[in-house]
Design a protein around this motif. Structure first.
Motif, PDB file in Angstrom:
ATOM      1  N   GLU A   1     -14.987 -11.309  -4.041  1.00 48.04           N
ATOM      2  CA  GLU A   1     -13.860 -11.523  -4.953  1.00 48.04           C
ATOM      3  C   GLU A   1     -12.542 -11.107  -4.314  1.00 48.04           C
ATOM      4  O   GLU A   1     -11.514 -11.767  -4.502  1.00 48.04           O
ATOM      5  CB  GLU A   1     -14.087 -10.756  -6.255  1.00 48.04           C
ATOM      6  N   ALA A   2     -12.572 -10.028  -3.539  1.00 55.22           N
ATOM      7  CA  ALA A   2     -11.368  -9.596  -2.831  1.00 55.22           C
ATOM      8  C   ALA A   2     -10.958 -10.633  -1.787  1.00 55.22           C
ATOM      9  O   ALA A   2      -9.769 -10.951  -1.642  1.00 55.22           O
ATOM     10  CB  ALA A   2     -11.615  -8.240  -2.172  1.00 55.22           C
ATOM     11  N   PHE A   3     -11.930 -11.174  -1.059  1.00 55.96           N
ATOM     12  CA  PHE A   3     -11.641 -12.220  -0.082  1.00 55.96           C
ATOM     13  C   PHE A   3     -11.027 -13.441  -0.769  1.00 55.96           C
ATOM     14  O   PHE A   3     -10.080 -14.048  -0.261  1.00 55.96           O
ATOM     15  CB  PHE A   3     -12.923 -12.647   0.648  1.00 55.96           C
ATOM     16  N   ASP A   4     -11.585 -13.827  -1.907  1.00 58.12           N
ATOM     17  CA  ASP A   4     -11.076 -14.988  -2.642  1.00 58.12           C
ATOM     18  C   ASP A   4      -9.637 -14.762  -3.093  1.00 58.12           C
ATOM     19  O   ASP A   4      -8.814 -15.687  -3.071  1.00 58.12           O
ATOM     20  CB  ASP A   4     -11.955 -15.281  -3.862  1.00 58.12           C
ATOM     21  N   ALA A   5      -9.334 -13.535  -3.505  1.00 59.18           N
ATOM     22  CA  ALA A   5      -7.973 -13.222  -3.943  1.00 59.18           C
ATOM     23  C   ALA A   5      -6.987 -13.414  -2.796  1.00 59.18           C
ATOM     24  O   ALA A   5      -5.891 -13.958  -2.980  1.00 59.18           O
ATOM     25  CB  ALA A   5      -7.907 -11.796  -4.480  1.00 59.18           C
ATOM     26  N   VAL A   6      -7.373 -12.978  -1.603  1.00 62.41           N
ATOM     27  CA  VAL A   6      -6.516 -13.172  -0.432  1.00 62.41           C
ATOM     28  C   VAL A   6      -6.387 -14.658  -0.108  1.00 62.41           C
ATOM     29  O   VAL A   6      -5.287 -15.169   0.143  1.00 62.41           O
ATOM     30  CB  VAL A   6      -7.070 -12.404   0.786  1.00 62.41           C
ATOM     31  N   ALA A   7      -7.499 -15.361  -0.135  1.00 62.75           N
ATOM     32  CA  ALA A   7      -7.500 -16.783   0.222  1.00 62.75           C
ATOM     33  C   ALA A   7      -6.624 -17.608  -0.716  1.00 62.75           C
ATOM     34  O   ALA A   7      -5.989 -18.582  -0.296  1.00 62.75           O
ATOM     35  CB  ALA A   7      -8.930 -17.318   0.220  1.00 62.75           C
ATOM     36  N   ASN A   8      -6.572 -17.235  -1.982  1.00 59.48           N
ATOM     37  CA  ASN A   8      -5.850 -18.028  -2.977  1.00 59.48           C
ATOM     38  C   ASN A   8      -4.370 -17.675  -3.081  1.00 59.48           C
ATOM     39  O   ASN A   8      -3.637 -18.323  -3.836  1.00 59.48           O
ATOM     40  CB  ASN A   8      -6.510 -17.847  -4.345  1.00 59.48           C
ATOM     41  N   ALA A   9      -3.918 -16.681  -2.349  1.00 63.56           N
ATOM     42  CA  ALA A   9      -2.517 -16.248  -2.436  1.00 63.56           C
ATOM     43  C   ALA A   9      -1.646 -17.041  -1.462  1.00 63.56           C
ATOM     44  O   ALA A   9      -2.070 -17.375  -0.356  1.00 63.56           O
ATOM     45  CB  ALA A   9      -2.410 -14.758  -2.134  1.00 63.56           C
ATOM     46  N   ASP A  10      -0.434 -17.337  -1.891  1.00 61.39           N
ATOM     47  CA  ASP A  10       0.552 -17.951  -1.004  1.00 61.39           C
ATOM     48  C   ASP A  10       1.282 -16.888  -0.191  1.00 61.39           C
ATOM     49  O   ASP A  10       1.630 -17.109   0.957  1.00 61.39           O
ATOM     50  CB  ASP A  10       1.572 -18.750  -1.828  1.00 61.39           C
ATOM     51  N   GLY A  11       1.525 -15.750  -0.830  1.00 63.76           N
ATOM     52  CA  GLY A  11       2.184 -14.639  -0.163  1.00 63.76           C
ATOM     53  C   GLY A  11       1.381 -13.370  -0.358  1.00 63.76           C
ATOM     54  O   GLY A  11       0.766 -13.173  -1.411  1.00 63.76           O
ATOM     55  N   VAL A  12       1.359 -12.518   0.654  1.00 66.85           N
ATOM     56  CA  VAL A  12       0.584 -11.278   0.586  1.00 66.85           C
ATOM     57  C   VAL A  12       1.487 -10.107   0.959  1.00 66.85           C
ATOM     58  O   VAL A  12       2.127 -10.123   2.023  1.00 66.85           O
ATOM     59  CB  VAL A  12      -0.640 -11.310   1.528  1.00 66.85           C
ATOM     60  N   ILE A  13       1.544  -9.114   0.088  1.00 67.70           N
ATOM     61  CA  ILE A  13       2.199  -7.850   0.400  1.00 67.70           C
ATOM     62  C   ILE A  13       1.107  -6.881   0.847  1.00 67.70           C
ATOM     63  O   ILE A  13       0.136  -6.665   0.112  1.00 67.70           O
ATOM     64  CB  ILE A  13       2.939  -7.282  -0.824  1.00 67.70           C
ATOM     65  N   VAL A  14       1.245  -6.346   2.033  1.00 67.17           N
ATOM     66  CA  VAL A  14       0.267  -5.381   2.545  1.00 67.17           C
ATOM     67  C   VAL A  14       0.953  -4.020   2.564  1.00 67.17           C
ATOM     68  O   VAL A  14       1.893  -3.804   3.336  1.00 67.17           O
ATOM     69  CB  VAL A  14      -0.241  -5.771   3.940  1.00 67.17           C
ATOM     70  N   ALA A  15       0.491  -3.120   1.704  1.00 70.12           N
ATOM     71  CA  ALA A  15       1.190  -1.857   1.489  1.00 70.12           C
ATOM     72  C   ALA A  15       0.295  -0.672   1.835  1.00 70.12           C
ATOM     73  O   ALA A  15      -0.904  -0.672   1.541  1.00 70.12           O
ATOM     74  CB  ALA A  15       1.636  -1.747   0.033  1.00 70.12           C
ATOM     75  N   THR A  16       0.914   0.342   2.440  1.00 75.49           N
ATOM     76  CA  THR A  16       0.144   1.513   2.860  1.00 75.49           C
ATOM     77  C   THR A  16       1.036   2.739   2.985  1.00 75.49           C
ATOM     78  O   THR A  16       2.208   2.614   3.374  1.00 75.49           O
ATOM     79  CB  THR A  16      -0.525   1.251   4.222  1.00 75.49           C
ATOM     80  N   PRO A  17       0.516   3.905   2.673  1.00 81.87           N
ATOM     81  CA  PRO A  17       1.194   5.119   3.136  1.00 81.87           C
ATOM     82  C   PRO A  17       0.937   5.274   4.626  1.00 81.87           C
ATOM     83  O   PRO A  17      -0.021   4.710   5.161  1.00 81.87           O
ATOM     84  CB  PRO A  17       0.512   6.230   2.331  1.00 81.87           C
ATOM     85  N   VAL A  18       1.805   6.010   5.285  1.00 80.64           N
ATOM     86  CA  VAL A  18       1.630   6.255   6.719  1.00 80.64           C
ATOM     87  C   VAL A  18       1.057   7.647   6.908  1.00 80.64           C
ATOM     88  O   VAL A  18       1.647   8.646   6.500  1.00 80.64           O
ATOM     89  CB  VAL A  18       2.964   6.115   7.481  1.00 80.64           C
ATOM     90  N   TYR A  19      -0.126   7.709   7.501  1.00 83.67           N
ATOM     91  CA  TYR A  19      -0.770   8.970   7.850  1.00 83.67           C
ATOM     92  C   TYR A  19      -0.950   9.002   9.366  1.00 83.67           C
ATOM     93  O   TYR A  19      -1.419   8.032   9.958  1.00 83.67           O
ATOM     94  CB  TYR A  19      -2.159   9.084   7.202  1.00 83.67           C
ATOM     95  N   LYS A  20      -0.617  10.111   9.995  1.00 77.75           N
ATOM     96  CA  LYS A  20      -0.812  10.259  11.447  1.00 77.75           C
ATOM     97  C   LYS A  20      -0.211   9.082  12.216  1.00 77.75           C
ATOM     98  O   LYS A  20      -0.812   8.532  13.140  1.00 77.75           O
ATOM     99  CB  LYS A  20      -2.306  10.372  11.783  1.00 77.75           C
ATOM    100  N   ALA A  21       0.979   8.667  11.799  1.00 77.29           N
ATOM    101  CA  ALA A  21       1.746   7.617  12.476  1.00 77.29           C
ATOM    102  C   ALA A  21       1.096   6.239  12.401  1.00 77.29           C
ATOM    103  O   ALA A  21       1.414   5.353  13.201  1.00 77.29           O
ATOM    104  CB  ALA A  21       2.001   7.984  13.937  1.00 77.29           C
ATOM    105  N   ALA A  22       0.209   6.008  11.432  1.00 74.31           N
ATOM    106  CA  ALA A  22      -0.436   4.703  11.307  1.00 74.31           C
ATOM    107  C   ALA A  22      -0.796   4.443   9.848  1.00 74.31           C
ATOM    108  O   ALA A  22      -0.719   5.327   8.998  1.00 74.31           O
ATOM    109  CB  ALA A  22      -1.680   4.631  12.179  1.00 74.31           C
ATOM    110  N   TYR A  23      -1.188   3.214   9.579  1.00 73.83           N
ATOM    111  CA  TYR A  23      -1.643   2.873   8.237  1.00 73.83           C
ATOM    112  C   TYR A  23      -2.995   3.519   7.979  1.00 73.83           C
ATOM    113  O   TYR A  23      -3.659   4.018   8.888  1.00 73.83           O
ATOM    114  CB  TYR A  23      -1.695   1.358   8.056  1.00 73.83           C
ATOM    115  N   THR A  24      -3.428   3.511   6.728  1.00 78.34           N
ATOM    116  CA  THR A  24      -4.619   4.275   6.355  1.00 78.34           C
ATOM    117  C   THR A  24      -5.911   3.650   6.887  1.00 78.34           C
ATOM    118  O   THR A  24      -6.016   2.439   7.071  1.00 78.34           O
ATOM    119  CB  THR A  24      -4.738   4.399   4.833  1.00 78.34           C
ATOM    120  N   GLY A  25      -6.900   4.502   7.072  1.00 74.03           N
ATOM    121  CA  GLY A  25      -8.223   4.025   7.457  1.00 74.03           C
ATOM    122  C   GLY A  25      -8.837   3.155   6.385  1.00 74.03           C
ATOM    123  O   GLY A  25      -9.610   2.232   6.677  1.00 74.03           O
ATOM    124  N   LEU A  26      -8.498   3.431   5.119  1.00 72.60           N
ATOM    125  CA  LEU A  26      -8.997   2.616   4.016  1.00 72.60           C
ATOM    126  C   LEU A  26      -8.517   1.177   4.153  1.00 72.60           C
ATOM    127  O   LEU A  26      -9.308   0.226   4.019  1.00 72.60           O
ATOM    128  CB  LEU A  26      -8.525   3.217   2.686  1.00 72.60           C
TER     129      LEU A  26
END
Length: 207
Positions: free
Chosen positions: A60-85
């Protein structure tokens, strides 16, 4: 109108990143866009960490990405990088999962020293996933984001202004997507360059 999916990678239930995302999606929804928010922390952890692609929640998560025209990818920065999650989720996405989409990176952090994490950590992964156009993105300081049950999300005035400017560029890029990225490339590159300068980012345009 284009559909927009926000993918947030914060592990915290009281996340400033999620607050900023909700604020952005509200602004976009007010302009007629269809919006949805996928918080990666809500996916089953065992499935995510085991790389299980064939479960209902992950599909379902894959389908949500596939069906989107635009994607916002948001993350806090930990240890100078995006999260492991977030990395665990991006690693599971199919090859070229972001092809044909406009992608907006959004990061939050405790110090401006984390600003370059968007360009040097997150952007290469988004490009590797086939994104045709990755905007320079926006970095927000934690101290400028607050949330209360009574007043909802509050952003410091200058932070609010910069985020809206970024969202206006995102909105414009989504409109240009309809005429094809090749035809729109000169305008997209010019706008991305302007935003990179405004954001204090050294991002190469169109990467």
């Amino acid at each position: 109108m284009p559909s927009i999916l926000a993918v947030s990678g914060s592990p915290s239930p009281a996340s400033r990143t999620v607050s900023a995302v909700d604020h952005a999606l509200s602004w976009l929804a007010d302009r007629g866009h269809r919006t949805a928010h996928l918080a990666v922390r809500d996916l089953p952890a065992a499935e995510l960490l085991a790389g299980a692609r064939d479960t209902v929640a992950v599909r379902e998560a894959f389908d949500a990405v596939a069906n989107a025209d635009g994607v916002i990818v948001a993350t806090p920065v930990y240890k100078a990088a995006y999260t492991g999650l977030l990395k665990a989720f991006l690693d599971l996405l199919p090859e070229n999962a972001l092809a044909g989409k406009v992608v907006l990176p959004l990061a939050t952090g405790g110090t401006v020293g984390h600003l370059l994490a968007i360009d040097y950590a997150l952007r290469p992964v988004l490009t590797a996933l086939g994104a045709d156009h990755v905007l320079p993105g926006r970095f927000l300081l934690d101290i400028d984001i607050a949330r209360s049950e009574a007043e909802g999300v509050y952003l410091a005035p200058q932070t609010e202004k910069r985020l809206i400017e970024t969202l206006e560029r995102f909105d414009g890029a989504l409109d240009l997507r309809g005429i094809g990225f090749s035809a729109a490339r000169p305008q997209l590159d010019a706008e991305a360059g302007d935003l990179a300068l405004a954001n204090g980012s050294p991002a190469a345009v169109g990467r």
